[in-house]
Design a protein around this motif. Structure first.
Motif, PDB file in Angstrom:
ATOM      1  N   ARG A 313       0.845  -1.183   0.000  1.00 37.82           N
ATOM      2  CA  ARG A 313       0.000   0.000   0.000  1.00 37.82           C
ATOM      3  C   ARG A 313       0.886   1.240   0.000  1.00 37.82           C
ATOM      4  N   LEU A 314       0.582   2.180  -0.902  1.00 39.21           N
ATOM      5  CA  LEU A 314       1.415   3.365  -1.080  1.00 39.21           C
ATOM      6  C   LEU A 314       0.531   4.520  -1.522  1.00 39.21           C
ATOM      7  N   SER A 315       0.609   5.654  -0.828  1.00 42.09           N
ATOM      8  CA  SER A 315      -0.200   6.804  -1.248  1.00 42.09           C
ATOM      9  C   SER A 315       0.360   7.366  -2.543  1.00 42.09           C
ATOM     10  N   MET A 316      -0.495   8.044  -3.315  1.00 35.36           N
ATOM     11  CA  MET A 316      -0.043   8.612  -4.580  1.00 35.36           C
ATOM     12  C   MET A 316       1.045   9.654  -4.354  1.00 35.36           C
ATOM     13  N   GLU A 317       0.905  10.473  -3.324  1.00 35.83           N
ATOM     14  CA  GLU A 317       1.938  11.473  -3.057  1.00 35.83           C
ATOM     15  C   GLU A 317       3.262  10.809  -2.679  1.00 35.83           C
ATOM     16  N   GLU A 322       8.714   9.033  -4.208  1.00 31.58           N
ATOM     17  CA  GLU A 322       9.662   7.932  -4.398  1.00 31.58           C
ATOM     18  C   GLU A 322      10.159   7.833  -5.836  1.00 31.58           C
ATOM     19  N   TYR A 323       9.260   7.999  -6.808  1.00 37.81           N
ATOM     20  CA  TYR A 323       9.630   7.699  -8.195  1.00 37.81           C
ATOM     21  C   TYR A 323       9.881   8.948  -9.050  1.00 37.81           C
ATOM     22  N   ALA A 324       9.309  10.087  -8.658  1.00 37.56           N
ATOM     23  CA  ALA A 324       9.533  11.318  -9.424  1.00 37.56           C
ATOM     24  C   ALA A 324      10.447  12.288  -8.692  1.00 37.56           C
ATOM     25  N   GLY A 325      10.689  12.020  -7.409  1.00 39.22           N
ATOM     26  CA  GLY A 325      11.570  12.887  -6.643  1.00 39.22           C
ATOM     27  C   GLY A 325      10.958  14.226  -6.304  1.00 39.22           C
ATOM     28  N   VAL A 326       9.630  14.286  -6.211  1.00 41.38           N
ATOM     29  CA  VAL A 326       8.934  15.540  -5.903  1.00 41.38           C
ATOM     30  C   VAL A 326       8.134  15.346  -4.618  1.00 41.38           C
ATOM     31  N   ASP A 327       8.353  16.218  -3.635  1.00 41.31           N
ATOM     32  CA  ASP A 327       7.688  16.131  -2.336  1.00 41.31           C
ATOM     33  C   ASP A 327       6.562  17.159  -2.284  1.00 41.31           C
ATOM     34  N   SER A 329       4.375  17.541  -0.053  1.00 38.62           N
ATOM     35  CA  SER A 329       4.097  18.105   1.268  1.00 38.62           C
ATOM     36  C   SER A 329       4.700  19.501   1.385  1.00 38.62           C
ATOM     37  N   GLN A 330       5.633  19.833   0.484  1.00 41.04           N
ATOM     38  CA  GLN A 330       6.265  21.144   0.470  1.00 41.04           C
ATOM     39  C   GLN A 330       5.701  22.038  -0.629  1.00 41.04           C
ATOM     40  N   ILE A 331       4.687  21.553  -1.353  1.00 42.32           N
ATOM     41  CA  ILE A 331       4.100  22.321  -2.461  1.00 42.32           C
ATOM     42  C   ILE A 331       2.624  22.533  -2.164  1.00 42.32           C
ATOM     43  N   GLU A 332       2.248  23.769  -1.954  1.00 40.50           N
ATOM     44  CA  GLU A 332       0.886  24.057  -1.530  1.00 40.50           C
ATOM     45  C   GLU A 332       0.017  24.668  -2.619  1.00 40.50           C
ATOM     46  N   THR A 333       0.592  25.408  -3.544  1.00 37.96           N
ATOM     47  CA  THR A 333      -0.218  26.163  -4.508  1.00 37.96           C
ATOM     48  C   THR A 333      -0.170  25.531  -5.887  1.00 37.96           C
ATOM     49  N   LEU A 361       2.160  13.344 -12.646  1.00 36.49           N
ATOM     50  CA  LEU A 361       3.497  12.903 -12.273  1.00 36.49           C
ATOM     51  C   LEU A 361       3.510  11.423 -11.881  1.00 36.49           C
ATOM     52  N   PHE A 362       2.456  10.985 -11.209  1.00 37.43           N
ATOM     53  CA  PHE A 362       2.376   9.565 -10.860  1.00 37.43           C
ATOM     54  C   PHE A 362       2.286   8.711 -12.114  1.00 37.43           C
ATOM     55  N   GLU A 363       1.414   9.088 -13.040  1.00 37.83           N
ATOM     56  CA  GLU A 363       1.256   8.300 -14.256  1.00 37.83           C
ATOM     57  C   GLU A 363       2.546   8.275 -15.075  1.00 37.83           C
ATOM     58  N   GLU A 364       3.257   9.389 -15.096  1.00 31.89           N
ATOM     59  CA  GLU A 364       4.472   9.486 -15.902  1.00 31.89           C
ATOM     60  C   GLU A 364       5.644   8.742 -15.271  1.00 31.89           C
ATOM     61  N   PHE A 365       5.802   8.857 -13.944  1.00 31.83           N
ATOM     62  CA  PHE A 365       7.000   8.332 -13.301  1.00 31.83           C
ATOM     63  C   PHE A 365       6.756   7.128 -12.381  1.00 31.83           C
TER      64      PHE A 365
END
Length: 502
Positions: A313-317, A322-327, A329-333, A361-365
């Protein structure tokens, strides 16, 4: 016309002449209606000791003939396999033997005879009676080159099944898989129901529908892209557990895992949520694999896959991190998300939000890494118009998609049962349609009214049956598990060329 084409035409004409001769003799094979079949080929071959010396009757298609003066051998193929015939003039009579010598590869015959083994040890039938039951007016491809062209095999599945018996086994497994799915749900008190295929609205998913027209009512209608909204009406009406397995239609692209007409199952359970649906998904798939294949550890196209629960089980974020290197939780807007998307090479279009970009990003990476069974959880609300919001973070939903072999095989969520929120989601979807997204959901006022009556907390699940069958039968294309896949028509002349080309 080539020499080969000329020879083919002559052979086809000869078959028709043979049929005409039979009719003139009062032996029209197409007048036959029944034939008493006592046994199948595999039953006799696998249990020779029980059948040795006994009289049996079989029927099947002639697949080969070898003549030796007043005695001949032939192989016939029935629904269970092949068996050899020994046809001798002393046993069947001179007239019937002469007729038999005119029979062609592909003709369907009925035979009565005694089971024996040849000197070479092959289980055979010593024929005492033989009757032509149907005349084949076409020439089976093996006469020239075998049925190797994959495109032609899909177009002429009837010939494919004759020439490539292993194909039949895949479809027998398909039937067993579907039966096992029903067993799993029926044993858990789910009720199988039927809902409309034609509707005035295409709802329950974000997809481009097929449009048709009802002449009597003079209105456009749609082939269903999903049966979700009708099934949820049944939960409103008081059923606790329902499911429907059947054809869905989406006017979209075609690929090894997409066919415009495909089989899916959707099920709904009152007083349950997406966690319950995860439990059902992994247990159902494991049950079917064990029931049909005898194991939950399979090999798909050289890749070992373990379907044994529990699945990851893994959340999309988290998957994007993990796979795109984008967090995120630090991006709000939305603006920050769009900037990151551009850096990652994601095309940004008008109306895209932070949620849309997480999904992109999930679909791509992310998807390409999900070989082993994995639940991806908590999709953004923007791409989940029918799912309930997460209580702790209303930007995401209590939804999951199940992936096996990097393919989505299931989609599920805690159903949105707030009619006010649902209406707002539909309105957002309408805005997307007006911006050019013809896959966005339509407004369904009748469904809103159903929710206003009261939908209990409900978990819903949809599974792509064809993709699951592909994985369980180790088939590389969705066309290999659909008997008659959608194909672009080709001209009659082109088809004839395909049949005879080297």
């Amino acid at each position: 016309m080539s020499v080969e084409e000329n020879n083919l035409n002559e052979m086809l004409l000869l078959r028709r002449q043979k049929l005409e001769d039979l009719k003139q003799m009062g032996k029209d094979p197409f007048k036959e209606e029944t034939y008493d079949v006592s046994n199948k080929s595999d039953e006799i071959a696998d249990n020779y000791e029980q059948f040795e010396g006994k009289e049996v009757s079989l029927a099947g298609r002639i697949m080969s003939k070898r003549g030796h003066g007043k005695a001949s051998f032939a192989d016939i193929q029935d629904s269970k396999g092949r068996i050899q015939l020994f046809v001798k003039v002393d046993n069947v009579g001179e007239e019937d033997y002469e007729h038999f010598k005119t029979y062609d590869i592909g003709d369907i015959v009925g035979v009565v005879g005694e089971v024996f083994k040849t000197k070479m040890g092959e289980v055979s039938i010593k024929v005492s009676e033989i009757k032509l039951l149907s005349k084949s007016l076409q020439i089976l491809p093996e006469k020239f080159h075998g049925l190797k062209d994959q495109d032609l095999r899909y177009r002429q599945r009837h010939v494919d099944l004759i020439m490539n018996p292993e194909v039949k086994e895949s479809f027998i497994l398909r039937s067993k898989i579907i039966k096992a799915i029903r067993e799993f749900l029926d044993d858990r008190d789910f009720l199988e129901v039927e809902t409309p295929i034609l509707s005035t609205l295409a709802g329950g998913a974000t997809a481009r529908p097929f449009v048709t027209h009802h002449n009597t009512l003079d209105l456009d209608m749609y082939l269903r892209i999903a049966n979700e909204l009708y099934l949820k009406r049944l939960i409103v009406g008081g059923f606790d557990k329902v499911y429907e397995m059947g054809r869905m239609f989406r006017n979209e692209g075609m690929s090894i895992k997409h066919n415009p007409e495909y089989t899916a199952i959707e099920l709904y359970q009152a007083y349950a949520d997406y966690n319950d649906m995860m439990d059902i998904t992994e247990k159902l798939v494991a049950y079917v694999a064990e029931k049909v294949l005898g194991t939950t550890k399979i090999n798909y196209q050289g890749k070992d896959i373990d379907l044994t629960p529990p699945w990851r089980r893994l959340s999309m974020e988290d998957a994007v991190r993990e796979y795109a290197g984008v967090d995120f939780s630090q991006i709000e807007t939305d603006e920050e998300a769009k900037a990151v998307a551009k850096e990652k090479g994601i095309e940004v279009t008008d109306g895209m939000t932070r949620g849309h970009i997480i999904n992109e990003l999930f679909e791509e990476f992310g998807e390409a890494h999900l070989d082993q069974p994995t639940f991806i959880l908590h999709h953004p609300v923007e791409v989940s118009p029918l799912a309930k919001r997460n209580a702790d973070d209303p930007r995401i939903t209590n939804r999951f998609e199940a992936f096996v072999n990097c393919w989505e095989i299931a989609n599920a969520f805690s159903e949105l049962n707030d009619p006010i929120d649902q209406k707002g989601r539909f309105e957002k979807q309408i805005e997307e349609r007006e911006s050019g997204n013809d896959e966005a959901h339509m407004m369904d006022k009748d469904f809103i009214r159903a929710l206003e009556v009261g939908l209990p907390p409900t978990g819903g699940l949809g599974i792509g049956i064809d993709r699951l069958i592909m994985i369980l039968t180790n088939q590389p294309s969705i066309r290999d598990v659909i008997l008659f896949p959608t194909m672009k028509p080709i001209g009659e002349n082109k088809l004839e060329e395909s049949e005879t080309e080297e």
